[in-house]
Motif scaffolding. Structure first.
Motif, PDB file in Angstrom:
ATOM      1  N   VAL A  96      36.065  45.686   6.531  1.00 19.48           N
ATOM      2  CA  VAL A  96      36.546  44.707   5.563  1.00 19.48           C
ATOM      3  C   VAL A  96      35.484  44.428   4.516  1.00 19.48           C
ATOM      4  O   VAL A  96      34.290  44.591   4.742  1.00 19.48           O
ATOM      5  CB  VAL A  96      36.930  43.374   6.252  1.00 19.48           C
ATOM      6  CG1 VAL A  96      37.987  43.588   7.317  1.00 19.48           C
ATOM      7  CG2 VAL A  96      35.710  42.686   6.847  1.00 19.48           C
ATOM      8  N   GLN A  97      35.945  43.986   3.367  1.00 16.48           N
ATOM      9  CA  GLN A  97      35.081  43.432   2.312  1.00 16.48           C
ATOM     10  C   GLN A  97      35.752  42.141   1.887  1.00 16.48           C
ATOM     11  O   GLN A  97      36.912  42.148   1.464  1.00 16.48           O
ATOM     12  CB  GLN A  97      34.980  44.383   1.131  1.00 16.48           C
ATOM     13  CG  GLN A  97      34.142  43.858  -0.026  1.00 16.48           C
ATOM     14  CD  GLN A  97      32.662  44.165   0.135  1.00 16.48           C
ATOM     15  OE1 GLN A  97      32.276  45.308   0.291  1.00 16.48           O
ATOM     16  NE2 GLN A  97      31.828  43.135   0.083  1.00 16.48           N
ATOM     17  N   ALA A  98      35.056  40.997   2.035  1.00 13.29           N
ATOM     18  CA  ALA A  98      35.751  39.721   1.928  1.00 13.29           C
ATOM     19  C   ALA A  98      35.006  38.695   1.098  1.00 13.29           C
ATOM     20  O   ALA A  98      33.785  38.723   0.971  1.00 13.29           O
ATOM     21  CB  ALA A  98      35.977  39.153   3.334  1.00 13.29           C
ATOM     22  N   LYS A 115      30.208  44.972   2.916  1.00 10.14           N
ATOM     23  CA  LYS A 115      31.260  45.535   3.745  1.00 10.14           C
ATOM     24  C   LYS A 115      30.840  45.449   5.210  1.00 10.14           C
ATOM     25  O   LYS A 115      29.688  45.682   5.549  1.00 10.14           O
ATOM     26  CB  LYS A 115      31.499  46.995   3.351  1.00 10.14           C
ATOM     27  CG  LYS A 115      32.693  47.652   4.013  1.00 10.14           C
ATOM     28  CD  LYS A 115      32.816  49.097   3.584  1.00 10.14           C
ATOM     29  CE  LYS A 115      33.109  49.213   2.097  1.00 10.14           C
ATOM     30  NZ  LYS A 115      33.299  50.618   1.679  1.00 10.14           N
ATOM     31  N   VAL A 116      31.793  45.100   6.091  1.00 10.49           N
ATOM     32  CA  VAL A 116      31.490  44.894   7.506  1.00 10.49           C
ATOM     33  C   VAL A 116      32.465  45.685   8.360  1.00 10.49           C
ATOM     34  O   VAL A 116      33.668  45.727   8.086  1.00 10.49           O
ATOM     35  CB  VAL A 116      31.576  43.379   7.867  1.00 10.49           C
ATOM     36  CG1 VAL A 116      31.610  43.161   9.366  1.00 10.49           C
ATOM     37  CG2 VAL A 116      30.420  42.614   7.235  1.00 10.49           C
ATOM     38  N   MET A 117      31.945  46.298   9.407  1.00  9.98           N
ATOM     39  CA  MET A 117      32.780  47.011  10.369  1.00  9.98           C
ATOM     40  C   MET A 117      33.361  45.984  11.349  1.00  9.98           C
ATOM     41  O   MET A 117      32.652  45.123  11.855  1.00  9.98           O
ATOM     42  CB  MET A 117      31.975  48.053  11.141  1.00  9.98           C
ATOM     43  CG  MET A 117      31.309  49.091  10.269  1.00  9.98           C
ATOM     44  SD  MET A 117      32.495  50.093   9.326  1.00  9.98           S
ATOM     45  CE  MET A 117      33.302  50.988  10.672  1.00  9.98           C
ATOM     46  N   VAL A 118      34.641  46.094  11.622  1.00  8.41           N
ATOM     47  CA  VAL A 118      35.293  45.166  12.555  1.00  8.41           C
ATOM     48  C   VAL A 118      34.841  45.498  13.978  1.00  8.41           C
ATOM     49  O   VAL A 118      34.841  46.654  14.390  1.00  8.41           O
ATOM     50  CB  VAL A 118      36.827  45.269  12.451  1.00  8.41           C
ATOM     51  CG1 VAL A 118      37.499  44.344  13.477  1.00  8.41           C
ATOM     52  CG2 VAL A 118      37.280  44.929  11.039  1.00  8.41           C
ATOM     53  N   GLY A 119      34.425  44.469  14.705  1.00  8.46           N
ATOM     54  CA  GLY A 119      33.977  44.662  16.078  1.00  8.46           C
ATOM     55  C   GLY A 119      32.502  44.934  16.206  1.00  8.46           C
ATOM     56  O   GLY A 119      31.948  44.854  17.300  1.00  8.46           O
ATOM     57  N   ALA A 120      31.827  45.246  15.101  1.00  9.02           N
ATOM     58  CA  ALA A 120      30.383  45.491  15.146  1.00  9.02           C
ATOM     59  C   ALA A 120      29.635  44.163  15.119  1.00  9.02           C
ATOM     60  O   ALA A 120      30.105  43.182  14.523  1.00  9.02           O
ATOM     61  CB  ALA A 120      29.958  46.363  13.969  1.00  9.02           C
ATOM     62  N   ALA A 121      28.482  44.134  15.740  1.00 11.66           N
ATOM     63  CA  ALA A 121      27.686  42.906  15.780  1.00 11.66           C
ATOM     64  C   ALA A 121      27.097  42.602  14.413  1.00 11.66           C
ATOM     65  O   ALA A 121      26.851  43.506  13.628  1.00 11.66           O
ATOM     66  CB  ALA A 121      26.582  43.055  16.819  1.00 11.66           C
ATOM     67  N   ALA A 127      42.644  40.917  18.631  1.00 12.79           N
ATOM     68  CA  ALA A 127      42.565  41.778  17.444  1.00 12.79           C
ATOM     69  C   ALA A 127      42.467  40.938  16.180  1.00 12.79           C
ATOM     70  O   ALA A 127      41.671  41.234  15.271  1.00 12.79           O
ATOM     71  CB  ALA A 127      43.765  42.712  17.387  1.00 12.79           C
ATOM     72  N   ALA A 128      43.276  39.874  16.102  1.00 16.52           N
ATOM     73  CA  ALA A 128      43.217  38.987  14.939  1.00 16.52           C
ATOM     74  C   ALA A 128      41.885  38.249  14.899  1.00 16.52           C
ATOM     75  O   ALA A 128      41.293  38.062  13.831  1.00 16.52           O
ATOM     76  CB  ALA A 128      44.380  38.001  14.974  1.00 16.52           C
ATOM     77  N   HIS A 129      41.386  37.827  16.056  1.00 17.97           N
ATOM     78  CA  HIS A 129      40.097  37.135  16.100  1.00 17.97           C
ATOM     79  C   HIS A 129      38.956  38.057  15.663  1.00 17.97           C
ATOM     80  O   HIS A 129      38.041  37.623  14.958  1.00 17.97           O
ATOM     81  CB  HIS A 129      39.841  36.598  17.505  1.00 17.97           C
ATOM     82  CG  HIS A 129      40.496  35.273  17.766  1.00 17.97           C
ATOM     83  ND1 HIS A 129      39.887  34.074  17.502  1.00 17.97           N
ATOM     84  CD2 HIS A 129      41.727  34.973  18.241  1.00 17.97           C
ATOM     85  CE1 HIS A 129      40.693  33.086  17.818  1.00 17.97           C
ATOM     86  NE2 HIS A 129      41.822  33.606  18.272  1.00 17.97           N
ATOM     87  N   ARG A 130      39.001  39.309  16.083  1.00 17.01           N
ATOM     88  CA  ARG A 130      37.945  40.246  15.674  1.00 17.01           C
ATOM     89  C   ARG A 130      37.982  40.476  14.166  1.00 17.01           C
ATOM     90  O   ARG A 130      36.938  40.577  13.515  1.00 17.01           O
ATOM     91  CB  ARG A 130      38.106  41.561  16.430  1.00 17.01           C
ATOM     92  CG  ARG A 130      37.813  41.434  17.923  1.00 17.01           C
ATOM     93  CD  ARG A 130      37.835  42.776  18.638  1.00 17.01           C
ATOM     94  NE  ARG A 130      37.591  42.600  20.067  1.00 17.01           N
ATOM     95  CZ  ARG A 130      38.510  42.728  21.020  1.00 17.01           C
ATOM     96  NH1 ARG A 130      39.753  43.071  20.691  1.00 17.01           N
ATOM     97  NH2 ARG A 130      38.205  42.527  22.283  1.00 17.01           N
ATOM     98  N   LEU A 131      39.200  40.550  13.611  1.00 15.96           N
ATOM     99  CA  LEU A 131      39.312  40.738  12.171  1.00 15.96           C
ATOM    100  C   LEU A 131      38.795  39.509  11.425  1.00 15.96           C
ATOM    101  O   LEU A 131      38.029  39.629  10.452  1.00 15.96           O
ATOM    102  CB  LEU A 131      40.763  41.023  11.789  1.00 15.96           C
ATOM    103  CG  LEU A 131      41.068  41.122  10.293  1.00 15.96           C
ATOM    104  CD1 LEU A 131      40.172  42.146   9.613  1.00 15.96           C
ATOM    105  CD2 LEU A 131      42.538  41.450  10.063  1.00 15.96           C
ATOM    106  N   ILE A 132      39.181  38.321  11.863  1.00 19.05           N
ATOM    107  CA  ILE A 132      38.727  37.100  11.198  1.00 19.05           C
ATOM    108  C   ILE A 132      37.214  36.950  11.314  1.00 19.05           C
ATOM    109  O   ILE A 132      36.538  36.550  10.356  1.00 19.05           O
ATOM    110  CB  ILE A 132      39.466  35.875  11.774  1.00 19.05           C
ATOM    111  CG1 ILE A 132      40.945  35.930  11.371  1.00 19.05           C
ATOM    112  CG2 ILE A 132      38.831  34.571  11.292  1.00 19.05           C
ATOM    113  CD1 ILE A 132      41.821  34.919  12.084  1.00 19.05           C
ATOM    114  N   ASP A 133      36.654  37.306  12.458  1.00 17.90           N
ATOM    115  CA  ASP A 133      35.196  37.275  12.633  1.00 17.90           C
ATOM    116  C   ASP A 133      34.513  38.198  11.632  1.00 17.90           C
ATOM    117  O   ASP A 133      33.504  37.829  11.007  1.00 17.90           O
ATOM    118  CB  ASP A 133      34.850  37.689  14.061  1.00 17.90           C
ATOM    119  CG  ASP A 133      33.353  37.761  14.306  1.00 17.90           C
ATOM    120  OD1 ASP A 133      32.721  36.690  14.405  1.00 17.90           O
ATOM    121  OD2 ASP A 133      32.817  38.889  14.375  1.00 17.90           O
TER     122      ASP A 133
END
Length: 342
Positions: free
Chosen positions: A202-204, A336-342, A319-325
């Protein structure tokens, strides 16, 4: 199906929706009790229940000791979830939880683990999945005739007056865990993710607009990249007066779906246009909400009886929580951030 006894914990603004939904299911699911810190202030809910009057109590321990109770609907703020769910799970009761799972991803994962370790079902009240347009879309996507997914649009442009955020703790990280993403847009996010592959990056940008006074965000604009290669966008807001119909649009190689609250539009590449539903509704409360809650509650009760997975599991809601995080991390860093990555 044998009649099941249920308990509702929490008598806030969503409590009436649950009581109305349970009223329509009273022949299959009896509302045994409403548990709240101030029982006298919740007794008005009995006016919305056509079955035998439930007990109104603050004694959770006594309610959980009742062997007739098999399912507990938790409709409390996210800030008081973990200890409460631990007690319910330890008592062997199945949990149907109002969204979100918790205030943040770590807490959400803990809630899911608590229920799994206790061997009880954890279902989520993500009632948009129970709407007629969403169920028709899920059937179409599963059928494979739409072809490859290429573009996803998640749109939740809503309006909340400042009085909504003036309620103590609303829109704060301590009580709610966030703003529009966790509290409102999670419904559209969950619906979209139930029909697509996972989001990979994502890029947010998120912020609180000058139209509201709140700690968390009332606006988010996000670019999405899905694991299947599709691209997408998420636009969410509670600052979009007067508000509009929430919408998920999925564009495939053979056709496109526009999934609204009350209507599914299917535009095929060969020129056909099909409609499932009954017209375009506004973004405000409507009787359909009670029907959707009924669908979720009835499905959860059946899942308990059959030993199957409910419509929306706690694990699926992660899945929604990981995306929102990931969205929150991208907004803070500007990267840009990878979903699920620390």
């Amino acid at each position: 199906m044998e009649k099941m006894a249920a308990v509702l914990i929490g008598a806030g603004m969503i409590g009436e929706s649950h009581v109305r939904a349970l009223s329509g299911l009273r022949d299959q699911i009896g509302l045994a009790a409403v548990v709240t810190r101030r029982p006298e202030g919740a007794m008005y809910l009995a006016e919305h229940y056509a079955g035998e009057r439930p007990v109104f109590t603050a004694d959770l321990e006594a309610v959980l000791a009742d062997p007739a109770v098999r399912m507990v609907i938790v409709a409390t703020p996210p800030s008081v979830r973990i200890d409460l769910i631990a007690a319910i799970a330890a008592a062997g009761k199945h949990v149907l939880l109002e969204k979100p799972v918790a205030r943040n991803l770590a807490e959400a994962e803990e809630v899911v683990k608590i229920c799994a370790d206790a061997g009880v079902s954890l279902g989520m009240v993500l009632q948009h999945r129970a709407s007629l347009p969403a169920k028709a879309a899920a059937e179409l996507v599963a059928g494979g005739t739409l072809g490859a997914l290429g573009h996803v649009e998640i749109i939740a442009q809503l309006w909340r007056d400042q009085s909504y955020y003036d309620e103590l703790g609303r829109g704060t990280y301590a009580r709610d865990g966030g703003g529009v993403l966790l509290t409102q847009a999670i419904h559209s996010i969950d619906l979209a993710l139930s029909l697509t592959s996972p989001v990979s990056e994502v890029q947010a940008m998120t912020c609180a607009t000058p139209l509201h006074q709140l700690e968390a965000e009332d606006m988010a604009v996000v670019g999405l990249r899905f694991a299947c290669g599709a691209a997408g966008s998420l636009v969410a807001s509670t600052a979009s007066f007067p508000g509009a119909d929430e919408m998920v649009k999925l564009h495939f190689s053979h056709g496109s779906l526009a999934i609204g609250r009350r209507r599914l539009d299917i535009h095929w590449r060969d020129g056909r246009h099909e409609v499932v539903g009954y017209g375009i509704g506004d973004a405000g409360p409507s009787p359909e909400n009670y029907i959707w809650h009924q669908g979720v509650i009835a499905d959860f009760a059946e899942a308990i009886t059959q030993g199957s997975a409910p419509m929306a599991t706690g694990e699926a809601a992660l899945a929604a929580h990981r995306l929102i995080d990931a969205i929150e991390r991208s907004s803070r860093s500007g990267a840009k951030v990878m979903v699920g990555a620390a």
